[in-house]
Motif scaffolding. Structure first.
Motif, PDB file in Angstrom:
ATOM      1  N   LYS A  81       4.033   8.886  -6.697  1.00  0.00           N
ATOM      2  CA  LYS A  81       4.916   7.762  -7.009  1.00  0.00           C
ATOM      3  C   LYS A  81       6.377   8.177  -6.814  1.00  0.00           C
ATOM      4  CE  LYS A  81       1.088   5.879  -8.503  1.00  0.00           C
ATOM      5  NZ  LYS A  81       0.231   5.108  -7.580  1.00  0.00           N
ATOM      6  N   LYS A  82       7.202   7.218  -6.481  1.00  0.00           N
ATOM      7  CA  LYS A  82       8.625   7.502  -6.218  1.00  0.00           C
ATOM      8  C   LYS A  82       9.513   7.210  -7.411  1.00  0.00           C
ATOM      9  CE  LYS A  82      12.345   6.371  -2.966  1.00  0.00           C
ATOM     10  NZ  LYS A  82      12.722   5.634  -1.724  1.00  0.00           N
ATOM     11  N   TRP A  83       9.232   6.102  -8.129  1.00  0.00           N
ATOM     12  CA  TRP A  83      10.155   5.616  -9.143  1.00  0.00           C
ATOM     13  C   TRP A  83       9.653   5.784 -10.574  1.00  0.00           C
ATOM     14  CZ3 TRP A  83      14.547   4.732  -6.768  1.00  0.00           C
ATOM     15  CH2 TRP A  83      14.550   4.235  -5.458  1.00  0.00           C
ATOM     16  N   SER A 127       0.799  -1.224   0.000  1.00  0.00           N
ATOM     17  CA  SER A 127       0.000   0.000   0.000  1.00  0.00           C
ATOM     18  C   SER A 127       0.834   1.277   0.000  1.00  0.00           C
ATOM     19  CB  SER A 127      -0.945   0.010   1.204  1.00  0.00           C
ATOM     20  OG  SER A 127      -0.225  -0.164   2.407  1.00  0.00           O
ATOM     21  N   ALA A 128       2.151   1.134  -0.173  1.00  0.00           N
ATOM     22  CA  ALA A 128       3.022   2.306  -0.260  1.00  0.00           C
ATOM     23  C   ALA A 128       4.185   1.973  -1.183  1.00  0.00           C
ATOM     24  CB  ALA A 128       3.543   2.704   1.125  1.00  0.00           C
ATOM     25  N   ASN A 129       4.774   2.987  -1.772  1.00  0.00           N
ATOM     26  CA  ASN A 129       5.991   2.760  -2.542  1.00  0.00           C
ATOM     27  C   ASN A 129       7.048   2.154  -1.627  1.00  0.00           C
ATOM     28  OD1 ASN A 129       4.690   4.278  -4.602  1.00  0.00           O
ATOM     29  ND2 ASN A 129       5.544   6.183  -3.802  1.00  0.00           N
ATOM     30  N   ASN A 130       7.870   1.271  -2.175  1.00  0.00           N
ATOM     31  CA  ASN A 130       8.990   0.745  -1.397  1.00  0.00           C
ATOM     32  C   ASN A 130      10.259   0.791  -2.237  1.00  0.00           C
ATOM     33  OD1 ASN A 130       8.790  -1.451  -3.162  1.00  0.00           O
ATOM     34  ND2 ASN A 130       7.940  -2.850  -1.635  1.00  0.00           N
ATOM     35  N   ARG A 131      11.302   0.146  -1.806  1.00  0.00           N
ATOM     36  CA  ARG A 131      12.571   0.231  -2.523  1.00  0.00           C
ATOM     37  C   ARG A 131      12.551  -0.546  -3.836  1.00  0.00           C
ATOM     38  NH1 ARG A 131      12.996  -2.448   1.995  1.00  0.00           N
ATOM     39  NH2 ARG A 131      14.213  -0.882   3.092  1.00  0.00           N
ATOM     40  N   ILE A 132      11.496  -1.348  -4.061  1.00  0.00           N
ATOM     41  CA  ILE A 132      11.399  -2.174  -5.263  1.00  0.00           C
ATOM     42  C   ILE A 132      10.518  -1.532  -6.323  1.00  0.00           C
ATOM     43  CG2 ILE A 132      10.610  -4.413  -6.149  1.00  0.00           C
ATOM     44  CD1 ILE A 132      11.148  -5.556  -3.335  1.00  0.00           C
ATOM     45  N   SER A 133       9.382  -0.978  -5.903  1.00  0.00           N
ATOM     46  CA  SER A 133       8.352  -0.585  -6.864  1.00  0.00           C
ATOM     47  C   SER A 133       7.435   0.485  -6.298  1.00  0.00           C
ATOM     48  CB  SER A 133       7.518  -1.825  -7.231  1.00  0.00           C
ATOM     49  OG  SER A 133       6.403  -1.491  -8.021  1.00  0.00           O
ATOM     50  N   SER A 158      11.954   0.385  -9.464  1.00  0.00           N
ATOM     51  CA  SER A 158      13.249   1.012  -9.205  1.00  0.00           C
ATOM     52  C   SER A 158      14.337   0.208  -9.926  1.00  0.00           C
ATOM     53  CB  SER A 158      13.536   1.011  -7.706  1.00  0.00           C
ATOM     54  OG  SER A 158      13.794  -0.319  -7.256  1.00  0.00           O
ATOM     55  N   PRO A 159      15.535   0.737 -10.054  1.00  0.00           N
ATOM     56  CA  PRO A 159      16.628  -0.072 -10.599  1.00  0.00           C
ATOM     57  C   PRO A 159      16.842  -1.358  -9.797  1.00  0.00           C
ATOM     58  CG  PRO A 159      17.242   2.243 -10.604  1.00  0.00           C
ATOM     59  CD  PRO A 159      15.936   2.153  -9.856  1.00  0.00           C
ATOM     60  N   PHE A 160      16.715  -1.265  -8.479  1.00  0.00           N
ATOM     61  CA  PHE A 160      16.823  -2.465  -7.639  1.00  0.00           C
ATOM     62  C   PHE A 160      15.673  -3.417  -7.955  1.00  0.00           C
ATOM     63  CE2 PHE A 160      15.834  -4.535  -3.450  1.00  0.00           C
ATOM     64  CZ  PHE A 160      16.948  -5.356  -3.403  1.00  0.00           C
ATOM     65  N   GLY A 161      14.489  -2.871  -8.200  1.00  0.00           N
ATOM     66  CA  GLY A 161      13.343  -3.708  -8.526  1.00  0.00           C
ATOM     67  C   GLY A 161      13.551  -4.522  -9.790  1.00  0.00           C
ATOM     68  N   GLU A 162      14.230  -3.938 -10.768  1.00  0.00           N
ATOM     69  CA  GLU A 162      14.530  -4.688 -11.991  1.00  0.00           C
ATOM     70  C   GLU A 162      15.443  -5.870 -11.670  1.00  0.00           C
ATOM     71  OE1 GLU A 162      16.143  -1.835 -14.676  1.00  0.00           O
ATOM     72  OE2 GLU A 162      14.215  -0.840 -15.040  1.00  0.00           O
ATOM     73  N   GLN A 163      16.387  -5.670 -10.768  1.00  0.00           N
ATOM     74  CA  GLN A 163      17.253  -6.780 -10.341  1.00  0.00           C
ATOM     75  C   GLN A 163      16.444  -7.838  -9.590  1.00  0.00           C
ATOM     76  OE1 GLN A 163      21.053  -5.585  -8.431  1.00  0.00           O
ATOM     77  NE2 GLN A 163      20.529  -3.489  -9.025  1.00  0.00           N
ATOM     78  N   VAL A 164      15.490  -7.391  -8.782  1.00  0.00           N
ATOM     79  CA  VAL A 164      14.646  -8.316  -8.033  1.00  0.00           C
ATOM     80  C   VAL A 164      13.859  -9.213  -8.984  1.00  0.00           C
ATOM     81  CG1 VAL A 164      12.613  -8.472  -6.535  1.00  0.00           C
ATOM     82  CG2 VAL A 164      14.474  -6.909  -5.953  1.00  0.00           C
ATOM     83  N   VAL A 165      13.259  -8.626 -10.005  1.00  0.00           N
ATOM     84  CA  VAL A 165      12.479  -9.412 -10.968  1.00  0.00           C
ATOM     85  C   VAL A 165      13.369 -10.435 -11.663  1.00  0.00           C
ATOM     86  CG1 VAL A 165      11.183  -9.303 -13.139  1.00  0.00           C
ATOM     87  CG2 VAL A 165      10.716  -7.646 -11.315  1.00  0.00           C
ATOM     88  N   LEU A 175       0.595  -3.126  -7.628  1.00  0.00           N
ATOM     89  CA  LEU A 175       1.584  -2.254  -8.259  1.00  0.00           C
ATOM     90  C   LEU A 175       0.914  -1.156  -9.079  1.00  0.00           C
ATOM     91  CD1 LEU A 175       4.346  -4.699  -9.553  1.00  0.00           C
ATOM     92  CD2 LEU A 175       3.889  -3.882  -7.240  1.00  0.00           C
ATOM     93  N   SER A 176       1.642  -0.064  -9.260  1.00  0.00           N
ATOM     94  CA  SER A 176       1.172   0.992 -10.154  1.00  0.00           C
ATOM     95  C   SER A 176       1.173   0.481 -11.591  1.00  0.00           C
ATOM     96  CB  SER A 176       2.077   2.220 -10.048  1.00  0.00           C
ATOM     97  OG  SER A 176       3.346   1.940 -10.641  1.00  0.00           O
TER      98      SER A 176
END
Length: 401
Positions: A182-184, A168-174, A188-195, A210-211
């Motif tokens: 929105k933040k990213w 329910s909130a933006n985080n370091r991933i998405s 996020s770049p880290f989120g792309e690595q996570v996926v 997700l947005s």
């Protein structure tokens, strides 16, 4: 606590929860028992931490327990390992997630004749023999991995088979669909690595919550199909980003994925969805006003009083099973019967559910509704679980390669 819990259960809703619903037809009961039913979102673990119950026996205060799961024909229940944005901010999400996983493992150890942990779709037939309900894990919010990609492998070892990247909130991933700002601009770049790492490990990527831009980024990043574990169709709730748009549902299906449709009133009833959207703006306004009061040296207003007033002014509308059936009908016409499934959100929406879908005992009511609307038994089997198992199998095989 889920976002949908901002709408308290009305007196009428409580009465409906205690009212038995007419039994489904014999044909629907038989199909529900024979088909493999996979529900990708049941919030039992978080409920166990707030109030422990033995879910191996009848537990009227919950929506999932073993007797009702067998009554409804449920075979595979994805237990939601949920952590909140507040826990993320406090650095406690990792601890909370592992504690919830421990609770699921303890439940299966206490009742090995009733439950089994499921780690691979290849083991469904073997493990469900004897009437066991199979429990697997879906992590709702990627917060527990922190900034450490290695935590993905650790949670995969613990049995996590999908991750909802944000809640329910933006985080370091998405970015989150609920976030007013929105933040990213997507992942996020880290989120792309996570996926990418989830693809490598065989963990399904879940795009619910997700947005829109984040879902687009996921689809451009992933090498395997993705799921929406518990989403509604935005067609019925215009402007509600939490539900998936026609465009993005088609994109998920085009990549071989599946949209698991949710039961909760806040997602399938247009009035309730509009109220939920309005709540986020009202909450933001409340926090802003409180900040001004504090800055001026004045006492802040009570958040509890704000929540109580909101609930009284926005009672939850009574909703019937037709709202869910309409969503399924629409999704099947839009993206095809190979790309639709179910993710109820039982135990995650404070009892705010259609009258005829109050617990895991009620899947036969859904089956009967689909039969009456002309869906073939073969297509109903796919919607109940076949499609999700197909996607899970594809993701697992890709990881092995």
């Amino acid at each position: 606590m889920r976002v949908a819990t901002v709408f308290g259960m009305s007196a009428l809703g409580l009465a409906l929860a205690a009212t038995p619903v007419m039994a489904a037809s014999d044909a629907a009961q038989r199909l529900a028992q024979d088909a493999i039913i996979v529900d990708t979102h049941i919030d039992a673990p978080g409920e166990l931490l707030s109030h422990w119950d033995d879910l191996g026996v009848a537990t009227p205060g919950k929506e999932f327990d073993y007797p009702r799961a067998r009554q409804g024909g449920l075979d595979v229940a994805f237990m939601s390992i949920y952590t909140s944005p507040d826990e993320d901010a406090a650095g406690t999400a990792w601890q909370t997630a592992n504690t919830q996983i421990d609770a699921v493992e303890a439940m299966t150890a206490r009742h090995p004749d009733k439950f089994a942990l499921l780690r691979s779709p290849a083991d469904v037939e073997k493990l469900r023999k004897g009437g066991r309900v199979l429990l697997t894990l879906g992590m709702e919010n990627g917060a527990p991995i922190g900034d450490d990609l290695k935590q993905l492998a650790a949670f995969q070892q613990r049995g996590v088979r999908y991750i909802t990247l944000a809640h329910s909130a933006n985080n370091r991933i998405s970015d989150s669909s609920y976030a007013l700002e929105k933040k990213w601009g997507g992942l996020s770049p880290f989120g792309e690595q996570v996926v990418a790492e989830m693809n490598r490990l065989g963990i399904m990527v879940d795009v619910s919550h997700l947005s829109d831009d984040a879902i687009r980024d996921v689809l451009s990043t992933t090498d395997v199909p993705v799921i929406a574990s518990h989403s509604g169709m935005r067609h019925f709730t215009p402007g509600f980003e939490r539900n998936i748009s026609d465009e993005l549902a088609k994109a998920v299906a085009a990549e071989g994925g599946v949209v698991q449709l949710v039961f909760g009133t806040g997602f399938v009833n247009p009035t309730a969805a509009a109220n939920l959207q309005a709540y986020f703006q009202a909450e933001a306004d409340f926090e802003r006003e409180n900040a001004k009061l504090v800055a001026a040296g004045k006492p802040a207003r009570s958040k509890d009083d704000f929540e109580d007033a909101w609930k009284q002014a926005h009672p939850v509308p009574v909703t019937h099973i037709d709202a869910v059936l309409d969503q399924i009908d629409y999704a099947v016409k839009l993206i095809g019967s190979d790309h639709v499934g179910i993710g109820s959100d039982f135990d995650g929406v404070s009892g705010n559910l259609p009258v005829e879908l109050r617990s895991v005992a009620d899947y036969p009511n859904l089956v009967e509704g689909l039969q009456k609307r002309g869906h073939s038994d073969a297509d109903i089997r796919k919607i109940l679980g076949g499609n999700l198992l197909r996607v899970w199998t594809q993701v697992e095989k890709a990881a092995k390669r």
